[in-house]
Design an enzyme around this catalytic site. Structure first.
Site, PDB file in Angstrom:
ATOM      1  N   GLU A  96       9.006   5.091  -4.395  1.00  0.00           N
ATOM      2  CA  GLU A  96       7.745   4.444  -4.774  1.00  0.00           C
ATOM      3  C   GLU A  96       7.365   4.909  -6.167  1.00  0.00           C
ATOM      4  OE1 GLU A  96       3.104   3.676  -3.529  1.00  0.00           O
ATOM      5  OE2 GLU A  96       4.420   4.733  -2.143  1.00  0.00           O
ATOM      6  N   GLU A 121       4.861  10.046  -9.460  1.00  0.00           N
ATOM      7  CA  GLU A 121       3.474   9.956  -9.925  1.00  0.00           C
ATOM      8  C   GLU A 121       3.254  11.004 -11.017  1.00  0.00           C
ATOM      9  OE1 GLU A 121       0.169   8.954 -10.867  1.00  0.00           O
ATOM     10  OE2 GLU A 121       0.604   7.902  -8.990  1.00  0.00           O
ATOM     11  N   ASP A 148       7.795  11.074 -15.480  1.00  0.00           N
ATOM     12  CA  ASP A 148       7.980   9.703 -15.942  1.00  0.00           C
ATOM     13  C   ASP A 148       9.049   9.025 -15.088  1.00  0.00           C
ATOM     14  OD1 ASP A 148       9.112   7.494 -17.387  1.00  0.00           O
ATOM     15  OD2 ASP A 148       8.199   8.258 -19.218  1.00  0.00           O
ATOM     16  N   ASP A 171      -0.789  -0.974 -13.222  1.00  0.00           N
ATOM     17  CA  ASP A 171      -1.811  -1.363 -14.196  1.00  0.00           C
ATOM     18  C   ASP A 171      -1.456  -2.732 -14.784  1.00  0.00           C
ATOM     19  OD1 ASP A 171      -3.514  -1.602 -16.471  1.00  0.00           O
ATOM     20  OD2 ASP A 171      -3.686   0.572 -16.557  1.00  0.00           O
ATOM     21  N   THR A 242      -5.739  -2.382   2.986  1.00  0.00           N
ATOM     22  CA  THR A 242      -6.798  -1.403   2.779  1.00  0.00           C
ATOM     23  C   THR A 242      -8.180  -2.043   2.897  1.00  0.00           C
ATOM     24  OG1 THR A 242      -7.039  -1.736   0.400  1.00  0.00           O
ATOM     25  CG2 THR A 242      -5.247  -0.298   1.134  1.00  0.00           C
ATOM     26  N   PHE A 244     -10.511  -2.058   0.676  1.00  0.00           N
ATOM     27  CA  PHE A 244     -10.857  -2.771  -0.549  1.00  0.00           C
ATOM     28  C   PHE A 244     -10.157  -4.123  -0.600  1.00  0.00           C
ATOM     29  CE2 PHE A 244     -11.469   1.718  -1.668  1.00  0.00           C
ATOM     30  CZ  PHE A 244     -12.776   1.666  -2.120  1.00  0.00           C
ATOM     31  N   GLU A 245      -8.880  -4.125  -0.227  1.00  0.00           N
ATOM     32  CA  GLU A 245      -8.131  -5.366  -0.211  1.00  0.00           C
ATOM     33  C   GLU A 245      -8.718  -6.331   0.808  1.00  0.00           C
ATOM     34  OE1 GLU A 245      -3.491  -6.832   0.532  1.00  0.00           O
ATOM     35  OE2 GLU A 245      -3.988  -4.701   0.432  1.00  0.00           O
TER      36      GLU A 245
END
Length: 263
Positions: A96, A121, A148, A171, A242, A244-245
C-alpha cells in the site's frame, strides 16, 4: 490512504466531497517521487508528489513508535526485500502506497489474514497511528516502511514480487499547474506494473473526479494492465466504506475505484 498515499489524513477517513477532501488539505501529502521535469539549462530534476510537513504526535502514537517500531517498521535498504524472512512464511504480498493514519490499512489486514501487507508512508504521525492499531489488533501480517515509495519500489521490491498494490485517495493536486505532481503518471505506473506478478492487481481509489478520469486514462493506456470493469469498478468488499465516504455518498458525492490486473 501515496507514496503513491502518504502524509495525508487516512484514506479510510477521507471524505467523498472533493471540496472538503483531506487529500487536498494543508496537512496532506501523498507518498511518491515520480515525475521528472527539465530545468532551464536542460538538466532533469525530480518533482515530488508529496510535501513533508510537521504533524502532532499523540502519546499513544509516540509510545507505539518506541515499542512497536523496532519490530514492525522495516528500515529502508538499497537491496531486495525477503518477505519470507520478514513475515516468517510464504504468502501473497500487497503493497500500500500512502496509508495516511492507517485505519483502513489495519482493517484490510485484519480481514485478510492469509495475505501479508507492507504500507509505505512518509508521515510520522501516520506511522505511529498504524503501529498503535497493529498492537491493538495483534496484526502479524502487516509491516511499515517510512520512506519514498518510488525508491522503495526501485530498490526493495524486485520484479514480480507483489500480488497487489493499493493506492487509496492520493493527493489530487487540484490546480492544473500542479497536475504533474499527481502520483498516477505513465512512468510511475509502468514501474509499478513490473513489480506485480502476472495476475496481480492494482487498486486505486479517489474522491476527485478529474483525477479519476486521469487515472482511468493512464491505467487503460498501460499495455501490461487489463481493466476488471467497463470503466470504473464497484468498490471491492475488502476496502472499508468509511464514515466520511458514506456521508459523502449520501450527499450525492462520488468515489471512484479502479481495479486493473497485470497480464
Amino acid at each position: 490512504m501515496t507514496h503513491p498515499t502518504s502524509g495525508r489524513p487516512d484514506a479510510a477517513d477521507s471524505p467523498a466531497d472533493p471540496s472538503a477532501s483531506p487529500s487536498s488539505a494543508s496537512s496532506a501529502e501523498p507518498v511518491a517521487r515520480h515525475v521528472e521535469d527539465a530545468t532551464d539549462d536542460g538538466r532533469r530534476r525530480t518533482i515530488r508528489s508529496f510535501v513533508l510537513r510537521a504533524g502532532r504526535m499523540g502519546t499513544g502514537q509516540q509510545r507505539a513508535l518506541e515499542t512497536l517500531g523496532p519490530k514492525f517498521v522495516l528500515p529502508y535498504q538499497a537491496a531486495p526485500l525477503d518477505p519470507g524472512a520478514v513475515f516468517g512464511r510464504q504468502a501473497p504480498l500487497v503493497l500500500e502506497i500512502g496509508f495516511g493514519m492507517g485505519a483502513a490499512t489495519a482493517e484490510i489486514a485484519a480481514g485478510r489474514p492469509d495475505t501479508d501487507f507492507i504500507g509505505v508512508e512518509v508521515h510520522t504521525p501516520g506511522v505511529g497511528s498504524l503501529l498503535k492499531l497493529i498492537g491493538e489488533n495483534g496484526l502479524a501480517n502487516l509491516r511499515i516502511i517510512q520512506h519514498d515509495a518510488v525508491e522503495v519500489l526501485e530498490h526493495m521490491v524486485p520484479p514480480g514480487m507483489l500480488a497487489g498494490v493499493h493506492i487509496f485517495f492520493p493527493d489530487p493536486w487540484h490546480k492544473k499547474k500542479h497536475n504533474k505532481r499527481r502520483l498516477i503518471q505513465p512512468s510511475f505506473v509502468n514501474k509499478l506494473v513490473t513489480r506485480l506478478s502476472p495476475g496481480g492487481y492494482l487498486h486505486c481509489a479517489t474522491d476527485w473526479q478529474p483525477y479519476a478520469e486521469q487515472m482511468l486514462e493512464v491505467l487503460s493506456a498501460e499495455p501490461a494492465l487489463v481493466n476488471t470493469a467497463e470503466g470504473y469498478a464497484p468498490k471491492p468488499a475488502y476496502r472499508p466504506l468509511t464514515k466520511f465516504e458514506n456521508r459523502g455518498l449520501k450527499l450525492g458525492h462520488g468515489v471512484w475505484d479502479l481495479v486493473f490486473t497485470r497480464r
